[in-house]
Design a protein around this motif. Structure first.
Motif, mmCIF file in Angstrom:
data_model
loop_
_atom_site.group_PDB
_atom_site.id
_atom_site.type_symbol
_atom_site.label_atom_id
_atom_site.label_comp_id
_atom_site.label_asym_id
_atom_site.label_seq_id
_atom_site.Cartn_x
_atom_site.Cartn_y
_atom_site.Cartn_z
ATOM 1 N N PRO A 1 -1.483 5.070 -20.186
ATOM 2 C CA PRO A 1 -2.794 5.703 -19.948
ATOM 3 C C PRO A 1 -3.865 4.647 -19.644
ATOM 4 C CG PRO A 1 -1.754 6.596 -21.929
ATOM 5 C CD PRO A 1 -0.907 5.431 -21.482
ATOM 6 N N ASN A 2 -4.702 4.954 -18.681
ATOM 7 C CA ASN A 2 -5.853 4.116 -18.276
ATOM 8 C C ASN A 2 -5.495 2.824 -17.538
ATOM 9 O OD1 ASN A 2 -7.538 5.974 -19.479
ATOM 10 N ND2 ASN A 2 -7.545 4.880 -21.437
ATOM 11 N N ILE A 3 -4.218 2.620 -17.207
ATOM 12 C CA ILE A 3 -3.903 1.403 -16.439
ATOM 13 C C ILE A 3 -4.614 1.493 -15.082
ATOM 14 C CG2 ILE A 3 -1.723 2.363 -15.486
ATOM 15 C CD1 ILE A 3 -0.579 -0.540 -15.693
ATOM 16 N N ALA A 4 -5.186 0.380 -14.638
ATOM 17 C CA ALA A 4 -5.854 0.356 -13.327
ATOM 18 C C ALA A 4 -4.786 0.236 -12.248
ATOM 19 C CB ALA A 4 -6.819 -0.823 -13.259
ATOM 20 N N ILE A 5 -4.964 0.984 -11.170
ATOM 21 C CA ILE A 5 -3.923 1.031 -10.139
ATOM 22 C C ILE A 5 -4.496 0.753 -8.759
ATOM 23 C CG2 ILE A 5 -2.330 2.595 -8.940
ATOM 24 C CD1 ILE A 5 -1.832 3.890 -11.692
ATOM 25 N N ALA A 6 -3.868 -0.193 -8.043
ATOM 26 C CA ALA A 6 -4.206 -0.409 -6.632
ATOM 27 C C ALA A 6 -3.006 0.073 -5.826
ATOM 28 C CB ALA A 6 -4.502 -1.875 -6.370
ATOM 29 N N GLU A 7 -3.141 1.277 -5.271
ATOM 30 C CA GLU A 7 -2.051 1.872 -4.487
ATOM 31 C C GLU A 7 -2.251 1.400 -3.051
ATOM 32 O OE1 GLU A 7 -1.324 6.024 -5.843
ATOM 33 O OE2 GLU A 7 -1.174 6.383 -3.678
ATOM 34 N N VAL A 8 -1.543 0.325 -2.685
ATOM 35 C CA VAL A 8 -1.846 -0.327 -1.409
ATOM 36 C C VAL A 8 -1.038 0.220 -0.243
ATOM 37 C CG1 VAL A 8 -2.651 -2.465 -2.494
ATOM 38 C CG2 VAL A 8 -0.227 -2.230 -1.855
ATOM 39 N N LYS A 9 -0.076 1.120 -0.550
ATOM 40 C CA LYS A 9 0.662 1.764 0.552
ATOM 41 C C LYS A 9 1.303 3.048 0.068
ATOM 42 C CE LYS A 9 4.567 -1.311 -0.271
ATOM 43 N NZ LYS A 9 5.252 -2.510 0.185
ATOM 44 N N GLN A 10 1.574 3.911 1.055
ATOM 45 C CA GLN A 10 2.256 5.161 0.758
ATOM 46 C C GLN A 10 3.645 5.053 1.379
ATOM 47 O OE1 GLN A 10 0.281 8.541 2.455
ATOM 48 N NE2 GLN A 10 1.937 9.928 1.859
ATOM 49 N N ALA A 11 4.666 5.246 0.559
ATOM 50 C CA ALA A 11 6.040 5.147 1.074
ATOM 51 C C ALA A 11 6.377 6.389 1.892
ATOM 52 C CB ALA A 11 7.008 5.003 -0.094
ATOM 53 N N LEU A 12 7.025 6.164 3.037
ATOM 54 C CA LEU A 12 7.460 7.280 3.884
ATOM 55 C C LEU A 12 8.977 7.402 3.866
ATOM 56 C CD1 LEU A 12 5.112 6.565 6.926
ATOM 57 C CD2 LEU A 12 4.742 8.190 5.067
ATOM 58 N N SER A 13 9.643 6.326 3.483
ATOM 59 C CA SER A 13 11.101 6.285 3.326
ATOM 60 C C SER A 13 11.353 4.984 2.560
ATOM 61 C CB SER A 13 11.792 6.253 4.699
ATOM 62 O OG SER A 13 11.883 4.927 5.175
ATOM 63 N N PRO A 14 12.628 4.629 2.245
ATOM 64 C CA PRO A 14 12.825 3.347 1.553
ATOM 65 C C PRO A 14 12.399 2.144 2.394
ATOM 66 C CG PRO A 14 14.738 4.766 1.296
ATOM 67 C CD PRO A 14 13.847 5.446 2.285
ATOM 68 N N TYR A 15 12.283 2.336 3.706
ATOM 69 C CA TYR A 15 11.987 1.190 4.573
ATOM 70 C C TYR A 15 10.825 1.430 5.533
ATOM 71 C CZ TYR A 15 16.687 0.272 2.842
ATOM 72 O OH TYR A 15 17.776 0.106 2.024
ATOM 73 N N GLN A 16 9.981 2.404 5.214
ATOM 74 C CA GLN A 16 8.840 2.660 6.088
ATOM 75 C C GLN A 16 7.654 3.103 5.234
ATOM 76 O OE1 GLN A 16 8.970 6.130 8.639
ATOM 77 N NE2 GLN A 16 8.055 4.989 10.335
ATOM 78 N N ALA A 17 6.478 2.579 5.565
ATOM 79 C CA ALA A 17 5.310 2.910 4.744
ATOM 80 C C ALA A 17 4.069 3.026 5.604
ATOM 81 C CB ALA A 17 5.091 1.811 3.705
ATOM 82 N N CYS A 18 3.078 3.690 5.050
ATOM 83 C CA CYS A 18 1.745 3.655 5.639
ATOM 84 C C CYS A 18 0.924 2.749 4.715
ATOM 85 C CB CYS A 18 1.159 5.064 5.693
ATOM 86 S SG CYS A 18 -0.504 5.064 6.363
ATOM 87 N N SER A 19 0.594 1.547 5.203
ATOM 88 C CA SER A 19 -0.023 0.517 4.358
ATOM 89 C C SER A 19 -1.512 0.365 4.615
ATOM 90 C CB SER A 19 0.577 -0.855 4.693
ATOM 91 O OG SER A 19 1.699 -1.135 3.946
ATOM 92 N N MET A 20 -2.202 -0.070 3.600
ATOM 93 C CA MET A 20 -3.563 -0.559 3.826
ATOM 94 C C MET A 20 -3.454 -1.864 4.617
ATOM 95 S SD MET A 20 -5.335 -0.021 0.109
ATOM 96 C CE MET A 20 -7.009 -0.349 0.655
ATOM 97 N N ILE A 21 -4.503 -2.203 5.331
ATOM 98 C CA ILE A 21 -4.547 -3.484 6.043
ATOM 99 C C ILE A 21 -4.784 -4.569 4.978
ATOM 100 C CG2 ILE A 21 -5.801 -4.797 7.825
ATOM 101 C CD1 ILE A 21 -4.002 -2.310 8.730
ATOM 102 N N PRO A 22 -4.130 -5.738 5.100
ATOM 103 C CA PRO A 22 -4.177 -6.731 4.017
ATOM 104 C C PRO A 22 -5.577 -7.031 3.465
ATOM 105 C CG PRO A 22 -2.570 -7.395 5.639
ATOM 106 C CD PRO A 22 -3.205 -6.139 6.173
ATOM 107 N N ALA A 23 -6.555 -7.182 4.318
ATOM 108 C CA ALA A 23 -7.893 -7.521 3.805
ATOM 109 C C ALA A 23 -8.414 -6.422 2.879
ATOM 110 C CB ALA A 23 -8.859 -7.741 4.970
ATOM 111 N N ALA A 24 -8.139 -5.160 3.249
ATOM 112 C CA ALA A 24 -8.605 -4.038 2.425
ATOM 113 C C ALA A 24 -7.798 -3.957 1.131
ATOM 114 C CB ALA A 24 -8.497 -2.743 3.212
ATOM 115 N N ALA A 25 -6.492 -4.226 1.228
ATOM 116 C CA ALA A 25 -5.642 -4.191 0.028
ATOM 117 C C ALA A 25 -6.113 -5.254 -0.965
ATOM 118 C CB ALA A 25 -4.185 -4.430 0.411
ATOM 119 N N CYS A 26 -6.438 -6.441 -0.459
ATOM 120 C CA CYS A 26 -6.890 -7.530 -1.339
ATOM 121 C C CYS A 26 -8.218 -7.174 -2.002
ATOM 122 C CB CYS A 26 -7.029 -8.829 -0.547
ATOM 123 S SG CYS A 26 -5.426 -9.495 -0.068
ATOM 124 N N GLU A 27 -9.074 -6.529 -1.252
ATOM 125 C CA GLU A 27 -10.367 -6.125 -1.815
ATOM 126 C C GLU A 27 -10.157 -5.113 -2.950
ATOM 127 O OE1 GLU A 27 -13.195 -5.656 1.464
ATOM 128 O OE2 GLU A 27 -14.246 -4.247 0.129
#
Ligand SMILES: [Zn+2]
Length: 273
Positions: A168-194
């Motif tokens: 409970p209450n763990i902070a989470i940075a969800e930097v991508k959404q998985a679409l399959s085991p080998y495909q994702a919709c990712s944040m762009i690195p600069a935004a993920a780092c922010e």
């Protein structure tokens, strides 16, 4: 404040399939190097956030595969990094002890068998299936035995939901959404780092909001996985039972046939036991 940054690479924004470490093909080498750069930037964002939140000591553990992934020459010089061939020394969470105030988990992936997650692998079965742990929640549980809370995690949406359900209450940075085991919709690195920077900073300013993830003993533990990380997963090794998850984890790991953690160097030299 002392902060332990546990890292892996599969959960980094932009990563969506395993690297081929044996290939000398230019494209493969170039792709690996890009993944290392992405991991390094995310780890650096977490390190800077920790210092900005008041940390005076930050230890980074370069834990994926070779144990030599982070381009440490690009890291904030105020931190220290544990790296190297991670089958030759204390291979998991070296230095972690009860003097740390918090653990931060960067680049994490879902447990083996998770549907539609990026490169899911390793599934720890606790008490004959009463509970299942990923590498990420296992690290949190070992920290929990020491009274150290895991306060923040980054990775895909599937590891995010496992950690949200367990801590409970763990902070989470969800930097991508998985679409399959080998495909994702990712944040762009600069935004993920922010996002990682903001989440780590906020989490460390509110450490008391998150309790250490402590499992009650005794614990019976086995690992399920397959050689190529593809289903079906099989039980690897005999179950072990110990008073704590930490003892069970290290006892199990040392008993595995395919490895000699802590005793064998990569060149085959054995340390005296
Ligand atoms: Zn990994």
């Amino acid at each position: 404040m002392k902060v332990y940054v546990q890292t892996d690479i599969e959960g980094v924004a932009g990563f969506c399939f395993f690297e081929n470490r044996r290939s000398r093909d230019y494209e493969v080498i170039n792709h690996r190097y890009r993944m290392y750069k992405l991991l390094t930037a995310e780890v650096n964002a977490a390190v800077k956030a920790a210092f900005d939140a008041g940390a005076d000591e930050v230890v980074v553990n370069d834990n994926h595969g070779s144990g030599y992934n982070i381009l440490f020459e690009e890291l904030d010089p105020r931190c220290r990094i544990i790296h190297g061939k991670n089958c030759s020394g204390p291979h998991w969470l070296p230095f972690l002890d009860n003097t740390f105030d918090a653990m931060v988990l960067i680049g994490m992936h879902a447990m083996g068998g998770t549907e539609c997650a990026i490169t899911p692998h390793s599934l720890w079965k606790v008490n004959n299936g009463e509970l299942y742990l990923s590498e990420c929640s296992m690290a949190a549980a070992i920290a929990g035995d020491l009274g150290v809370p895991a306060v923040m995690v980054s990775g895909d949406d599937k590891i995010a939901s496992e950690m949200r359900s367990k801590i409970p209450n763990i902070a989470i940075a969800e930097v991508k959404q998985a679409l399959s085991p080998y495909q994702a919709c990712s944040m762009i690195p600069a935004a993920a780092c922010e996002l990682i920077y903001e989440k780590v900073k906020a989490a460390l300013k509110n450490i008391s909001e998150v309790k250490p993830y402590k499992l009650n003993g005794p614990v019976t533990l086995t690992l399920l996985d397959s050689a190529d990380h593809c289903p079906p997963l099989e039980e690897l090794g005999e179950p072990v039972t110990c008073n704590t998850i930490t003892e069970a984890f290290f006892k199990f790991e040392r008993a595995m046939k395919w490895t000699s953690f802590d005793t064998l160097q990569p060149d085959g030299y054995s340390y005296p036991q």
